[in-house]
Every structure is written in C-alpha cells, then in structure tokens.
Design an enzyme around this catalytic site. Structure first.
Site, mmCIF file in Angstrom:
data_model
loop_
_atom_site.group_PDB
_atom_site.id
_atom_site.type_symbol
_atom_site.label_atom_id
_atom_site.label_comp_id
_atom_site.label_asym_id
_atom_site.label_seq_id
_atom_site.Cartn_x
_atom_site.Cartn_y
_atom_site.Cartn_z
ATOM 1 N N HIS A 1 105.451 -12.768 72.858
ATOM 2 C CA HIS A 1 106.028 -13.323 71.628
ATOM 3 C C HIS A 1 105.990 -14.842 71.661
ATOM 4 O O HIS A 1 105.578 -15.504 70.692
ATOM 5 C CB HIS A 1 107.476 -12.858 71.447
ATOM 6 C CG HIS A 1 108.253 -13.710 70.476
ATOM 7 N ND1 HIS A 1 108.881 -14.896 70.865
ATOM 8 C CD2 HIS A 1 108.473 -13.601 69.149
ATOM 9 C CE1 HIS A 1 109.438 -15.459 69.806
ATOM 10 N NE2 HIS A 1 109.213 -14.691 68.762
ATOM 11 N N HIS B 1 110.701 -12.457 64.696
ATOM 12 C CA HIS B 1 110.759 -12.349 66.154
ATOM 13 C C HIS B 1 110.470 -10.925 66.625
ATOM 14 O O HIS B 1 109.610 -10.690 67.474
ATOM 15 C CB HIS B 1 112.154 -12.801 66.628
ATOM 16 C CG HIS B 1 112.419 -12.582 68.073
ATOM 17 N ND1 HIS B 1 112.063 -13.487 69.055
ATOM 18 C CD2 HIS B 1 113.024 -11.551 68.724
ATOM 19 C CE1 HIS B 1 112.434 -13.034 70.231
ATOM 20 N NE2 HIS B 1 113.020 -11.865 70.062
ATOM 21 N N HIS C 1 108.404 -10.361 75.706
ATOM 22 C CA HIS C 1 108.946 -11.580 75.109
ATOM 23 C C HIS C 1 108.082 -12.797 75.422
ATOM 24 O O HIS C 1 108.024 -13.745 74.632
ATOM 25 C CB HIS C 1 110.392 -11.803 75.560
ATOM 26 C CG HIS C 1 111.391 -11.135 74.668
ATOM 27 N ND1 HIS C 1 111.639 -9.778 74.724
ATOM 28 C CD2 HIS C 1 112.170 -11.628 73.660
ATOM 29 C CE1 HIS C 1 112.551 -9.466 73.806
ATOM 30 N NE2 HIS C 1 112.880 -10.570 73.145
ATOM 31 N N ASP D 1 112.475 -5.702 68.270
ATOM 32 C CA ASP D 1 113.072 -6.451 69.377
ATOM 33 C C ASP D 1 113.710 -5.486 70.371
ATOM 34 O O ASP D 1 113.553 -5.620 71.588
ATOM 35 C CB ASP D 1 114.116 -7.421 68.814
ATOM 36 C CG ASP D 1 114.459 -8.535 69.783
ATOM 37 O OD1 ASP D 1 113.699 -8.767 70.749
ATOM 38 O OD2 ASP D 1 115.491 -9.203 69.578
#
Length: 367
Positions: A257, A271, A254, A171
C-alpha cells in the site's frame, strides 16, 4: 522478546452512540477541540454540541483540511492552545482521526475518536500515518497509549458511502495474513513485542467474520440500514482489525500500500482498497495455496475490492512494467518498511514479480 497486546481504554459501539459522547467525555475533560471536515461537521456537530451541553462540557469546533500532515497537526495544535482546550474529539475518516490523535499527543490531553465510516482500522490504534502535503506516505507516528475512548455510532456508519464501508473490509482483510507472517518471523509488532494468542485470535476472528458477514453487510449498507451483519462487520473493520494489526503485526500488504502511494494515479483509491490488492500480492510472495488465493479473490470480487492493477488506477502503457511497478516495489522495500517482517528476505525484484502475478491472477479470475 516480550509478548504485548494493547487496546483503547473503552470501545463503544451501537445505534446512536454519538448521543452519549458528552457523558463519557466529561469523565476526561471539560473543554474539547472538536476536529472534523466540513461534510462530517454538517452531519455530527449538532448531536455532539447537544450531548456536550447536556453534561456542561464545552466544545470548540474546527475544520480539518484533509491531510494528516505535520503542517495540519501544528495548525490545529495552535488552535487548541489558543482556546485552552483540555481534550480532543476527532470525528470522521482515518486521516482526520490520525490528526486528532497527533494533536492530543503533542499537547498531552485525552482524545476521543469518533469514526463516521468503517473504512479502516485507524480508530483504535496507538499510531498515526503521516503524509506529505501531496498525500504521499511519510512515516508512522507511534504513541505510548491508545485512544482513550472510541465511539462507533452504527446508525451514522451505515449511512456512509458503500465504497468506504467496503474499503474497510479491504483493510481488515490483511489483518490475519500479516499477523500470521509476523508470528512465523517472530517479528516485533506495532505494540512493541511479539504477538499474543489473544491478538492472533482476534485477527483470525476478523478474517472469518469478513468471509461470513461481508457480502450480506454490503447489501444492507447499500440500502442504508444497519443489520446484525453490518454491526459485526463494523466491529471487524474497526476493533478486531485494529487490535489485530497493532498487536499481531504488519507485513507485506501494508508495505505494498505504501509503495502504491508513490503513483499519482493511485491517489484516488482508498487505503483499504490498496491494502486489499497488497494482501493478494503478499499471498503471492508467500506462495500461498490455490485454495487460499481463490478464497481471497472470490471475497474481494464479490464485495467490490480491487484484484487487478487496472482497478486501482494503474494502466498499461510505455514503460509500464519497468518504471511504475518497479518504483512501487522499491518503495515497498524501503528501509524500515513492514515488508521486512515477512519470515523471509524480500527484495524489490520479488515484489515486482508478485505484483504482476497478482494482477494476472485477478485478471484471470474476472474473465
């Protein structure tokens, strides 16, 4: 457009920091709803109860059911009101913490955030990621302020599963690259303005710290100990990445994702693991230099982050390219997605090509 940077009121990190939660909690409220799942509750409840009691602060402990959904937020909010709690303490991973922030926001009470893992940068941020009951991304819930206090007990975090610790590095890995893209595009960040020198400085420090300390920290956590490298990676995963992403911006990584959440076979991935692969995809979209691509590939491979589709659960089969990857690409480019913060227009066709190219790069690197 104004430049904006924001952060929690206090960030507290160190060994056994949780033992001081009563002292700091008393500054804001005298009765807290404490939210955690069963595993986390078993690990932390005794310490929190003892610390609160020492400062004459009450606590009502309630189990989190696992998904940061609107239904769960409403359920816990009703419990807070029924018990007349005047603050929220969220303990655990990203979804539990995001839920605690939402409950506190809707009930207009202070919130203390206690991560037990350094798996993502959610703890410091003024937002929650809301999912459906099935675990699919639904929306971002934005708050006017960041959490009041964030506690990082490094003794607890160092004993968490290594995979979660590594996921946090995944992340954090995206922070600098997404911030750089937003800066080039003059895009509005999650803080509501353009990036600042301070935000980009923290984002770059986050990336440099990962490269310098990440592998050493992973080895230490594999042995259940907190070294200087672990302390630095916890700060990078949580504070540097948290302030960095929020005040320097999110972009393609992101969004990729979020696109991957439409595939059921990716739901078991954390995540940060999906964001790491999304970072590689973003670099392909940008046509990053070979040197930069190799640095990211090497880092991910060494610490154990995914660099291929197979590693995130997507297997080749009938209709693989046409159906699954295009579905991810379209979801990544949905209206309002952060991929539109890139300094050039991005289409699903470009994302489709970048995903397959990133996968090919990862395969070649691992051969």
């Amino acid at each position: 457009m104004l430049q904006v940077i924001q952060s929690p009121s206090k960030y507290i990190q160190g060994p056994n920091a949780l033992q001081e939660i009563g002292y700091y909690g008393k500054l804001l409220a005298d009765f807290y709803l404490v939210i955690a799942d069963q595993v986390v509750m078993n690990i932390t409840q005794e310490t929190i109860e003892k610390s609160l009691k020492k400062e004459d602060v009450q606590g009502h402990f309630e189990l989190f059911k696992g998904e940061c959904s609107k239904k769960e937020i409403l359920r816990l909010g009703d419990i807070l009101k029924a018990n007349n709690c005047r603050g929220v303490i969220g303990v655990g991973g990203g979804k539990a913490l995001d839920t605690a922030k939402a409950v506190a926001y809707y009930n207009k009470v202070p919130v203390l955030i206690v991560p037990t893992i350094a798996s993502n940068d959610a703890p410091t941020s003024a937002l929650s990621v809301i999912y459906t009951e099935k675990g699919e991304f639904e929306e971002y819930l934005m708050y006017p302020t960041n959490p009041d206090i964030v506690f990082m007990d490094t003794t607890v975090v160092a004993k968490a599963p290594v995979r979660l610790f590594v996921a946090g590095m995944g992340d954090a890995l995206s922070t600098y690259f997404e911030g750089r893209a937003c800066l080039r595009a003059h895009a509005k960040t999650m803080a509501g303005g353009q990036s600042t020198l301070a935000a980009m400085g923290l984002a770059k420090l986050c990336y440099d710290t990962l490269l310098e300390e990440g592998y050493k920290a992973k080895l230490a956590v594999e042995n259940g100990v907190a070294t200087s490298a672990v302390e630095r990676i916890i700060e990078a995963n949580t504070y540097l990445s948290g302030i960095g992403f929020e005040s320097s911006g999110l972009a393609a990584a992101h969004a990729i994702h979020n696109g991957l959440t439409v595939l059921e076979e990716c739901h078991h991935m954390y995540h940060g693991e999906k964001v790491a692969f999304g970072t590689l995809v973003q670099l392909v979209l940008e046509n990053a230099s070979e040197e930069e691509l190799e640095t990211v590939l090497d880092f991910c491979d060494r610490v154990g982050l995914p660099i291929t589709l197979a590693q995130i659960g997507v297997k080749e089969g009938d209709g693989f390219k046409e159906k699954k990857i295009m579905e991810v690409a379209k979801a990544s480019c949905a209206e309002g997605e952060t991929i539109h913060n890139m300094p050039f227009k991005v289409t699903p066709e470009q994302v489709y090509a970048a995903i397959l190219t990133a996968d090919a790069l990862g395969k070649a690197w691992r051969e």
